[in-house]
Design a protein around this motif. Structure first.
Motif, mmCIF file in Angstrom:
data_model
loop_
_atom_site.group_PDB
_atom_site.id
_atom_site.type_symbol
_atom_site.label_atom_id
_atom_site.label_comp_id
_atom_site.label_asym_id
_atom_site.label_seq_id
_atom_site.Cartn_x
_atom_site.Cartn_y
_atom_site.Cartn_z
ATOM 1 N N GLY A 41 -83.510 -52.421 -25.941
ATOM 2 C CA GLY A 41 -84.175 -52.930 -24.738
ATOM 3 C C GLY A 41 -85.318 -53.857 -25.089
ATOM 4 O O GLY A 41 -85.477 -54.915 -24.479
ATOM 5 N N ASN A 42 -86.102 -53.475 -26.072
ATOM 6 C CA ASN A 42 -87.225 -54.315 -26.495
ATOM 7 C C ASN A 42 -86.736 -55.628 -27.099
ATOM 8 O O ASN A 42 -87.292 -56.682 -26.846
ATOM 9 C CB ASN A 42 -88.103 -53.588 -27.508
ATOM 10 N N LYS A 43 -85.698 -55.547 -27.903
ATOM 11 C CA LYS A 43 -85.173 -56.747 -28.539
ATOM 12 C C LYS A 43 -84.621 -57.711 -27.490
ATOM 13 O O LYS A 43 -84.863 -58.917 -27.557
ATOM 14 C CB LYS A 43 -84.099 -56.395 -29.556
ATOM 15 N N LEU A 44 -83.908 -57.181 -26.508
ATOM 16 C CA LEU A 44 -83.377 -58.035 -25.435
ATOM 17 C C LEU A 44 -84.510 -58.654 -24.627
ATOM 18 O O LEU A 44 -84.444 -59.824 -24.239
ATOM 19 C CB LEU A 44 -82.449 -57.234 -24.523
ATOM 20 N N PHE A 45 -85.557 -57.875 -24.375
ATOM 21 C CA PHE A 45 -86.704 -58.382 -23.619
ATOM 22 C C PHE A 45 -87.373 -59.527 -24.384
ATOM 23 O O PHE A 45 -87.698 -60.561 -23.806
ATOM 24 C CB PHE A 45 -87.711 -57.267 -23.327
ATOM 25 N N ILE A 46 -87.564 -59.365 -25.692
ATOM 26 C CA ILE A 46 -88.184 -60.422 -26.491
ATOM 27 C C ILE A 46 -87.303 -61.666 -26.500
ATOM 28 O O ILE A 46 -87.785 -62.783 -26.370
ATOM 29 C CB ILE A 46 -88.479 -59.934 -27.924
ATOM 30 N N ASN A 47 -86.000 -61.468 -26.626
ATOM 31 C CA ASN A 47 -85.086 -62.617 -26.587
ATOM 32 C C ASN A 47 -85.185 -63.344 -25.249
ATOM 33 O O ASN A 47 -85.233 -64.570 -25.206
ATOM 34 C CB ASN A 47 -83.648 -62.188 -26.869
ATOM 35 N N ASP A 48 -85.196 -62.593 -24.140
ATOM 36 C CA ASP A 48 -85.342 -63.201 -22.815
ATOM 37 C C ASP A 48 -86.682 -63.937 -22.710
ATOM 38 O O ASP A 48 -86.761 -65.026 -22.144
ATOM 39 C CB ASP A 48 -85.257 -62.145 -21.710
ATOM 40 N N LEU A 49 -87.700 -63.308 -23.240
ATOM 41 C CA LEU A 49 -89.036 -63.884 -23.206
ATOM 42 C C LEU A 49 -89.067 -65.213 -23.961
ATOM 43 O O LEU A 49 -89.596 -66.212 -23.466
ATOM 44 C CB LEU A 49 -90.023 -62.896 -23.841
ATOM 45 N N LEU A 50 -88.472 -65.241 -25.132
ATOM 46 C CA LEU A 50 -88.453 -66.463 -25.932
ATOM 47 C C LEU A 50 -87.569 -67.546 -25.308
ATOM 48 O O LEU A 50 -87.807 -68.731 -25.512
ATOM 49 C CB LEU A 50 -88.015 -66.159 -27.370
ATOM 50 N N LEU A 51 -86.564 -67.150 -24.538
ATOM 51 C CA LEU A 51 -85.694 -68.125 -23.887
ATOM 52 C C LEU A 51 -86.389 -68.882 -22.756
ATOM 53 O O LEU A 51 -85.893 -69.908 -22.314
ATOM 54 C CB LEU A 51 -84.418 -67.454 -23.372
ATOM 55 N N THR A 52 -87.533 -68.381 -22.305
ATOM 56 C CA THR A 52 -88.285 -69.088 -21.270
ATOM 57 C C THR A 52 -89.019 -70.296 -21.849
ATOM 58 O O THR A 52 -89.544 -71.104 -21.102
ATOM 59 C CB THR A 52 -89.322 -68.161 -20.583
ATOM 60 N N LEU A 53 -89.052 -70.399 -23.169
ATOM 61 C CA LEU A 53 -89.799 -71.457 -23.846
ATOM 62 C C LEU A 53 -88.887 -72.612 -24.251
ATOM 63 O O LEU A 53 -87.681 -72.440 -24.398
ATOM 64 C CB LEU A 53 -90.469 -70.889 -25.103
ATOM 65 N N THR A 54 -89.511 -73.758 -24.489
ATOM 66 C CA THR A 54 -88.758 -74.888 -25.045
ATOM 67 C C THR A 54 -88.454 -74.580 -26.511
ATOM 68 O O THR A 54 -89.048 -73.664 -27.103
ATOM 69 C CB THR A 54 -89.572 -76.197 -24.965
ATOM 70 N N LYS A 55 -87.583 -75.367 -27.093
ATOM 71 C CA LYS A 55 -87.213 -75.151 -28.497
ATOM 72 C C LYS A 55 -88.446 -75.245 -29.398
ATOM 73 O O LYS A 55 -88.656 -74.393 -30.269
ATOM 74 C CB LYS A 55 -86.166 -76.173 -28.934
ATOM 75 N N ARG A 56 -89.281 -76.249 -29.196
ATOM 76 C CA ARG A 56 -90.482 -76.436 -30.020
ATOM 77 C C ARG A 56 -91.443 -75.255 -29.853
ATOM 78 O O ARG A 56 -91.988 -74.736 -30.815
ATOM 79 C CB ARG A 56 -91.158 -77.755 -29.635
ATOM 80 N N GLU A 57 -91.641 -74.804 -28.608
ATOM 81 C CA GLU A 57 -92.530 -73.670 -28.354
ATOM 82 C C GLU A 57 -92.004 -72.420 -29.043
ATOM 83 O O GLU A 57 -92.770 -71.672 -29.662
ATOM 84 C CB GLU A 57 -92.666 -73.428 -26.843
ATOM 85 N N ARG A 58 -90.701 -72.200 -28.950
ATOM 86 C CA ARG A 58 -90.072 -71.041 -29.602
ATOM 87 C C ARG A 58 -90.289 -71.082 -31.114
ATOM 88 O O ARG A 58 -90.627 -70.075 -31.731
ATOM 89 C CB ARG A 58 -88.568 -71.027 -29.300
ATOM 90 N N GLU A 59 -90.089 -72.248 -31.689
ATOM 91 C CA GLU A 59 -90.259 -72.397 -33.135
ATOM 92 C C GLU A 59 -91.702 -72.116 -33.549
ATOM 93 O O GLU A 59 -91.947 -71.425 -34.543
ATOM 94 C CB GLU A 59 -89.850 -73.805 -33.585
ATOM 95 N N ILE A 60 -92.651 -72.633 -32.786
ATOM 96 C CA ILE A 60 -94.068 -72.428 -33.116
ATOM 97 C C ILE A 60 -94.448 -70.963 -32.960
ATOM 98 O O ILE A 60 -95.116 -70.389 -33.829
ATOM 99 C CB ILE A 60 -94.968 -73.360 -32.274
ATOM 100 N N ILE A 61 -94.015 -70.315 -31.891
ATOM 101 C CA ILE A 61 -94.302 -68.884 -31.696
ATOM 102 C C ILE A 61 -93.662 -68.067 -32.822
ATOM 103 O O ILE A 61 -94.288 -67.147 -33.372
ATOM 104 C CB ILE A 61 -93.818 -68.398 -30.304
ATOM 105 N N ASN A 62 -92.449 -68.392 -33.173
ATOM 106 C CA ASN A 62 -91.758 -67.690 -34.250
ATOM 107 C C ASN A 62 -92.519 -67.827 -35.570
ATOM 108 O O ASN A 62 -92.747 -66.834 -36.271
ATOM 109 C CB ASN A 62 -90.323 -68.222 -34.403
ATOM 110 N N LEU A 63 -92.916 -69.047 -35.907
ATOM 111 C CA LEU A 63 -93.648 -69.265 -37.155
ATOM 112 C C LEU A 63 -95.022 -68.589 -37.131
ATOM 113 O O LEU A 63 -95.447 -67.998 -38.119
ATOM 114 C CB LEU A 63 -93.811 -70.760 -37.423
#
Length: 178
Positions: free
Chosen positions: A116-138
Motif C-alpha cells: 500500500g505504501n509503495k503504491l501510494f508513493i508511486n501515485d504520488l510521484l506520478l503527479t510530478l513531471t519527469k524532471r521533478e520526479r528525477e530531482i525528488i528521486n535523486l
C-alpha cells in the motif's frame, strides 16, 4: 576584592585563553543563551548557541577603543547570539516544512515492503513531471546534494531548489486531496 570589567575578561580570554574567565562569562550570559534556545525549540540549540558565544568572545575587536565600554561588548554578543538563533530557526523550519525525510524503509526490500505504501508513493510521484520526479528521486532516495543534482542536469542550484519545492507542493496537495 577587585572585579574585572567585561572588557578585561574578554581581553584575558583572547590573549591568555583563561578558562576561568570563559566560564564566568558563560555563566553570566547563560540566561540569554537559554532564552534563544527555548525560542528555537531544537534539541542541540543550547550547545550550538553556547559554542557561538565562545567563538564570539574571540572575535570581539578589543583593539577598537569603543569596545572598552561594556555596553558595546554586550551588544556585540547579543547580536551574535540572536543571529545564530535566526539561522537555527530558519534551518529548523526549512527542514520541517521543505525537506522532511522520506521513509526509505518502505522501499528497501520486497520482503519489508508494504504494498500500500509503495503504491501510494508511486501515485504520488506520478503527479510530478519527469524532471521533478528525477530531482525528488535523486534528492531524497539517492541522497544527492542540490549541487550534485545541478551538475547532473546542467542547471543552477537555485533551479534545482525551485523545482524541488514545486514538486513538494504538488505532492502535499495530492496528499491533502486524498
Amino acid at each position: 576584592m577587585y572585579e574585572k570589567t567585561l572588557f578585561e575578561l574578554v581581553k584575558t580570554i583572547q590573549t591568555k585563553g583563561n578558562e576561568n574567565a570563559m566560564l564566568k562569562l558563560i555563566k553570566e550570559f547563560q540566561p540569554l543563551i537559554k532564552k534563544y534556545s527555548y525560542l528555537v525549540d531544537y534539541e542541540n540549540s543550547e550547545s550550538e548557541l553556547t559554542l557561538t558565544f565562545i567563538k564570539t568572545l574571540y572575535k570581539i575587536p578589543i583593539n577598537n577603543p569603543k569596545f572598552k565600554q561594556d555596553k558595546y561588548i554586550i551588544s556585540y554578543i547579543n547580536k551574535s547570539i540572536r543571529n545564530k538563533y535566526i539561522y537555527l530557526s530558519k534551518n529548523r523550519n526549512k527542514i520541517y516544512y521543505y525537506e522532511s525525510p522520506i521513509n526509505l524503509d518502505i522501499t528497501q526490500t520486497p520482503y519489508q515492503t508494504n504494498i500500500g505504501n509503495k503504491l501510494f508513493i508511486n501515485d504520488l510521484l506520478l503527479t510530478l513531471t519527469k524532471r521533478e520526479r528525477e530531482i525528488i528521486n535523486l534528492k531524497y532516495f539517492k541522497e544527492y546534494s542540490d549541487i550534485e543534482i545541478s551538475k547532473k542536469f546542467g542547471i543552477s542550484r537555485q533551479a534545482v531548489n525551485k523545482t524541488k519545492n514545486i514538486a513538494i507542493t504538488k505532492m502535499r496537495k495530492y496528499i491533502l486531496s486524498n
